[in-house]
Design a protein around this motif. Structure first.
Motif, PDB file in Angstrom:
ATOM      1  N   THR A  52       0.781  -1.284   0.037  1.00 17.56           N
ATOM      2  CA  THR A  52       0.018   0.167  -0.006  1.00 17.56           C
ATOM      3  C   THR A  52       0.860   1.173   0.148  1.00 17.56           C
ATOM      4  OG1 THR A  52      -1.955  -1.172   1.197  1.00 17.56           O
ATOM      5  CG2 THR A  52      -1.609   1.434   1.348  1.00 17.56           C
ATOM      6  N   MET A  53       1.914   1.387   0.857  1.00 20.09           N
ATOM      7  CA  MET A  53       2.909   2.455   0.786  1.00 20.09           C
ATOM      8  C   MET A  53       3.361   2.440  -0.515  1.00 20.09           C
ATOM      9  SD  MET A  53       2.668   3.981   3.898  1.00 20.09           S
ATOM     10  CE  MET A  53       2.234   3.400   5.534  1.00 20.09           C
ATOM     11  N   ARG A  54       4.122   1.507  -1.017  1.00 19.65           N
ATOM     12  CA  ARG A  54       4.519   1.466  -2.361  1.00 19.65           C
ATOM     13  C   ARG A  54       3.704   2.061  -3.558  1.00 19.65           C
ATOM     14  NH1 ARG A  54       9.088  -1.457  -4.332  1.00 19.65           N
ATOM     15  NH2 ARG A  54       9.258  -1.386  -6.690  1.00 19.65           N
ATOM     16  N   ASN A  55       2.454   1.691  -3.442  1.00 22.56           N
ATOM     17  CA  ASN A  55       1.362   2.191  -4.424  1.00 22.56           C
ATOM     18  C   ASN A  55       1.207   3.492  -4.247  1.00 22.56           C
ATOM     19  OD1 ASN A  55       1.261  -0.402  -5.654  1.00 22.56           O
ATOM     20  ND2 ASN A  55      -0.487  -0.964  -4.611  1.00 22.56           N
ATOM     21  N   ARG A  56       0.973   3.989  -2.893  1.00 23.54           N
ATOM     22  CA  ARG A  56       0.809   5.422  -2.867  1.00 23.54           C
ATOM     23  C   ARG A  56       1.863   6.478  -3.391  1.00 23.54           C
ATOM     24  NH1 ARG A  56      -1.070   5.648   3.521  1.00 23.54           N
ATOM     25  NH2 ARG A  56      -3.061   4.468   3.205  1.00 23.54           N
ATOM     26  N   VAL A  57       3.258   5.903  -3.270  1.00 27.27           N
ATOM     27  CA  VAL A  57       4.250   6.725  -3.747  1.00 27.27           C
ATOM     28  C   VAL A  57       4.132   6.791  -5.218  1.00 27.27           C
ATOM     29  CG1 VAL A  57       6.474   6.828  -3.853  1.00 27.27           C
ATOM     30  CG2 VAL A  57       5.844   6.248  -1.782  1.00 27.27           C
ATOM     31  N   ASN A  58       3.774   5.359  -5.875  1.00 30.83           N
ATOM     32  CA  ASN A  58       3.735   5.378  -7.323  1.00 30.83           C
ATOM     33  C   ASN A  58       2.825   6.220  -7.989  1.00 30.83           C
ATOM     34  OD1 ASN A  58       5.858   3.786  -7.619  1.00 30.83           O
ATOM     35  ND2 ASN A  58       4.804   2.036  -7.197  1.00 30.83           N
ATOM     36  N   ARG A  59       1.660   6.191  -7.341  1.00 36.59           N
ATOM     37  CA  ARG A  59       0.479   7.201  -7.791  1.00 36.59           C
ATOM     38  C   ARG A  59       0.709   8.568  -7.841  1.00 36.59           C
ATOM     39  NH1 ARG A  59      -2.632   5.097 -11.182  1.00 36.59           N
ATOM     40  NH2 ARG A  59      -4.560   6.179 -10.431  1.00 36.59           N
ATOM     41  N   ARG A  60       1.467   8.921  -6.709  1.00 33.69           N
ATOM     42  CA  ARG A  60       1.849  10.487  -6.660  1.00 33.69           C
ATOM     43  C   ARG A  60       3.012  10.550  -7.809  1.00 33.69           C
ATOM     44  NH1 ARG A  60       3.165   9.335  -0.842  1.00 33.69           N
ATOM     45  NH2 ARG A  60       1.406   9.798   0.221  1.00 33.69           N
ATOM     46  N   ALA A  61       3.810   9.554  -8.221  1.00 33.62           N
ATOM     47  CA  ALA A  61       4.832   9.982  -9.321  1.00 33.62           C
ATOM     48  C   ALA A  61       3.883   9.975 -10.706  1.00 33.62           C
ATOM     49  CB  ALA A  61       5.783   8.743  -9.395  1.00 33.62           C
ATOM     50  N   ALA A  62       3.083   9.128 -10.828  1.00 34.34           N
ATOM     51  CA  ALA A  62       2.106   9.417 -12.056  1.00 34.34           C
ATOM     52  C   ALA A  62       1.435  10.780 -12.109  1.00 34.34           C
ATOM     53  CB  ALA A  62       1.138   8.128 -12.075  1.00 34.34           C
ATOM     54  N   ARG A  63       0.978  11.119 -10.831  1.00 28.56           N
ATOM     55  CA  ARG A  63       0.228  12.330 -10.992  1.00 28.56           C
ATOM     56  C   ARG A  63       0.936  13.494 -11.340  1.00 28.56           C
ATOM     57  NH1 ARG A  63      -2.531  11.079  -6.832  1.00 28.56           N
ATOM     58  NH2 ARG A  63      -1.228  11.866  -5.220  1.00 28.56           N
ATOM     59  N   ARG A  64       2.402  13.417 -10.978  1.00 26.72           N
ATOM     60  CA  ARG A  64       3.318  14.524 -11.227  1.00 26.72           C
ATOM     61  C   ARG A  64       4.160  14.474 -12.505  1.00 26.72           C
ATOM     62  NH1 ARG A  64       6.004  15.163  -5.037  1.00 26.72           N
ATOM     63  NH2 ARG A  64       3.900  15.280  -4.012  1.00 26.72           N
ATOM     64  N   ILE A  65       4.428  13.142 -12.838  1.00 33.38           N
ATOM     65  CA  ILE A  65       5.414  13.096 -14.103  1.00 33.38           C
ATOM     66  C   ILE A  65       4.370  13.010 -15.333  1.00 33.38           C
ATOM     67  CG2 ILE A  65       7.124  11.673 -14.859  1.00 33.38           C
ATOM     68  CD1 ILE A  65       8.217  11.248 -12.019  1.00 33.38           C
ATOM     69  N   ALA A  66       3.499  12.065 -15.283  1.00 36.75           N
ATOM     70  CA  ALA A  66       2.748  11.831 -16.399  1.00 36.75           C
ATOM     71  C   ALA A  66       2.461  12.930 -17.509  1.00 36.75           C
ATOM     72  CB  ALA A  66       1.448  10.958 -16.174  1.00 36.75           C
ATOM     73  N   PRO A  67       1.851  14.094 -16.492  1.00 38.53           N
ATOM     74  CA  PRO A  67       1.613  15.406 -17.487  1.00 38.53           C
ATOM     75  C   PRO A  67       2.638  15.849 -18.036  1.00 38.53           C
ATOM     76  CG  PRO A  67       0.299  15.299 -15.230  1.00 38.53           C
ATOM     77  CD  PRO A  67       1.235  14.130 -15.078  1.00 38.53           C
ATOM     78  N   ILE A  68       4.061  15.989 -17.494  1.00 44.84           N
ATOM     79  CA  ILE A  68       4.956  16.381 -18.143  1.00 44.84           C
ATOM     80  C   ILE A  68       5.109  15.454 -19.445  1.00 44.84           C
ATOM     81  CG2 ILE A  68       7.338  16.689 -18.033  1.00 44.84           C
ATOM     82  CD1 ILE A  68       7.067  17.124 -14.985  1.00 44.84           C
ATOM     83  N   LEU A  69       5.513  14.176 -19.092  1.00 46.49           N
ATOM     84  CA  LEU A  69       5.467  13.182 -20.562  1.00 46.49           C
ATOM     85  C   LEU A  69       4.319  13.442 -21.484  1.00 46.49           C
ATOM     86  CD1 LEU A  69       6.176   9.928 -18.681  1.00 46.49           C
ATOM     87  CD2 LEU A  69       8.023  11.590 -19.537  1.00 46.49           C
ATOM     88  N   CYS A  70       3.266  13.521 -21.013  1.00 47.91           N
ATOM     89  CA  CYS A  70       2.122  13.873 -22.015  1.00 47.91           C
ATOM     90  C   CYS A  70       2.229  15.101 -22.596  1.00 47.91           C
ATOM     91  CB  CYS A  70       0.668  13.922 -21.454  1.00 47.91           C
ATOM     92  SG  CYS A  70       0.302  12.269 -20.762  1.00 47.91           S
ATOM     93  N   GLU A  71       2.819  16.259 -21.991  1.00 46.80           N
ATOM     94  CA  GLU A  71       3.128  17.615 -22.581  1.00 46.80           C
ATOM     95  C   GLU A  71       4.106  17.644 -23.584  1.00 46.80           C
ATOM     96  OE1 GLU A  71       4.803  22.206 -21.513  1.00 46.80           O
ATOM     97  OE2 GLU A  71       4.020  20.626 -20.013  1.00 46.80           O
ATOM     98  N   PHE A  72       5.080  16.765 -23.366  1.00 44.39           N
ATOM     99  CA  PHE A  72       6.337  16.518 -24.251  1.00 44.39           C
ATOM    100  C   PHE A  72       5.778  15.777 -25.666  1.00 44.39           C
ATOM    101  CE2 PHE A  72       9.554  13.641 -26.136  1.00 44.39           C
ATOM    102  CZ  PHE A  72      10.455  14.762 -26.451  1.00 44.39           C
ATOM    103  N   MET A  73       4.977  14.922 -25.419  1.00 47.48           N
ATOM    104  CA  MET A  73       4.426  14.060 -26.529  1.00 47.48           C
ATOM    105  C   MET A  73       3.204  14.901 -27.316  1.00 47.48           C
ATOM    106  SD  MET A  73       6.297  11.313 -26.658  1.00 47.48           S
ATOM    107  CE  MET A  73       5.366  10.066 -27.713  1.00 47.48           C
TER     108      MET A  73
END
Length: 338
Positions: free
Chosen positions: A92-113
């Motif tokens: 659960t702890m690991r998944n929470r960190v990963n979800r935060r990562a997706a929330r912050r990094i995915a928009p940057i990747l999507c903007e680049f693409m």
């Protein structure tokens, strides 16, 4: 991260990403590593608490239960619950960190693409799995969990893609047990707008003569035509059905079949299931796989793996481009539809 990783641009869609990686991705990941360390510490403390409670429960069982099978069973139950609780907390702890990562990094990747929108929380109004079931691309289901949806336009063609888990309940009434959910599909669902109206064309997993006949009867394919595909390797992997053979031959080139094989190799390692269908103004693809979409595993603190994960995430986001280029004949594609 003691030694900041470097992103080396390789594929055409990665051109220009090295600067984005250095100036935008790394700072976010460094902040996330702080959160990861904090979460890891909380997880270890919570796990230690659960383990302590398990040890106390085991001691109580050892005192109260009489020697013999009852004692062994009691200690076994305590052990299973303790281990399960500990593993569940850490996960659960690991998944929470990963979800935060997706929330912050995915928009940057999507903007680049040049992807218009990324949404972690989505529903059937974004992409409806029932359409994929109706086209026989996924098995029958009664529960759908959707997340991480992207939508955009590439070369003037609209598309949507999302991660999906589909399940149905297995009936065990005869044995007196309650219904249990069975996962029938896990992977990506993609919709791409076609340049023109298309006949219904299904690319389904290859079956033998007997299993193929059974599928035709059970899946309602008996009224559709079996369409031999002009590419031997595609024909070896897929059974192709259509509502109009002449229109299908005119609408779909061999290049599309090669795209299916390439997607399967790139994103499934030639394993798993990738099915596709044309209908109306849309192409539908169901890409079964166990790897999570975008693969942003921020809970893994190894710097050397970060660039590798970003490359895999960009490859995920480039999938619609690959399909669109084949459909339209742009970017070196042969023109797969329309």
């Amino acid at each position: 991260m003691a030694t900041p990783p470097v992103f080396e641009e390789q594929a055409p869609h990665e051109q220009g990403f090295a600067e984005v990686f250095e100036t935008r991705i790394l700072p976010v990941m460094q902040n996330l590593q702080v959160e990861r360390c904090r979460a890891s510490g909380k997880g270890r403390r919570a796990a230690a608490l659960v383990a302590g409670l398990g040890a106390a429960a085991a001691a109580v069982v050892a005192v109260l239960a009489p020697p013999g099978p009852a004692l062994a069973m009691g200690l076994g139950v305590v052990a299973v619950v303790t281990v399960g609780g500990t593993v569940g907390l850490l996960k659960t702890m690991r998944n929470r960190v990963n979800r935060r990562a997706a929330r912050r990094i995915a928009p940057i990747l999507c903007e680049f693409m040049a992807i218009d929108r990324f949404r972690q929380e989505i529903g059937v109004d974004f992409i409806d799995p029932a359409c994929f079931q109706d086209l026989r691309l996924v098995e029958a289901f009664d529960t759908a969990a959707l997340e991480d949806g992207i939508e955009g336009v590439w070369r003037g063609v609209r598309y949507r893609l999302a991660e999906a888990r589909l399940s149905r309940r297995q009936d065990h009434h005869d044995s007196g047990r309650p219904q249990q959910p069975v996962e029938v599909f896990r992977g990506l669902l993609m919709w791409v707008e076609t340049p023109s109206e298309m006949p219904t064309i299904l690319f389904l997993r290859k079956r033998g003569k007997v299993l193929g006949w059974v599928r035709e009867q059970l899946a309602g394919l008996e009224d559709m035509e079996r369409l031999p595909f002009p590419d031997a390797e595609v024909e070896d992997q897929y059974d192709v059905y259509t509502s109009d053979a002449a229109a299908a031959r005119a609408a779909v080139s061999p290049a599309f079949g090669r795209t299916l094989l390439t997607l399967r190799a790139d994103h499934q390692g030639n394993e798993g299931h990738l099915a596709a269908a044309f209908q109306g103004r849309g192409l539908y693809l169901a890409i079964a796989r166990t790897d999570p979409f975008l693969r942003l595993d921020a809970a893994d603190g190894e710097p050397i793996r970060l660039a590798r994960r970003m490359r895999a995430a960009l490859a995920d986001l480039a999938m619609p481009r690959q399909v669109v280029d084949t459909l339209t004949g742009a970017g070196g594609g042969e023109g797969g539809a329309g």
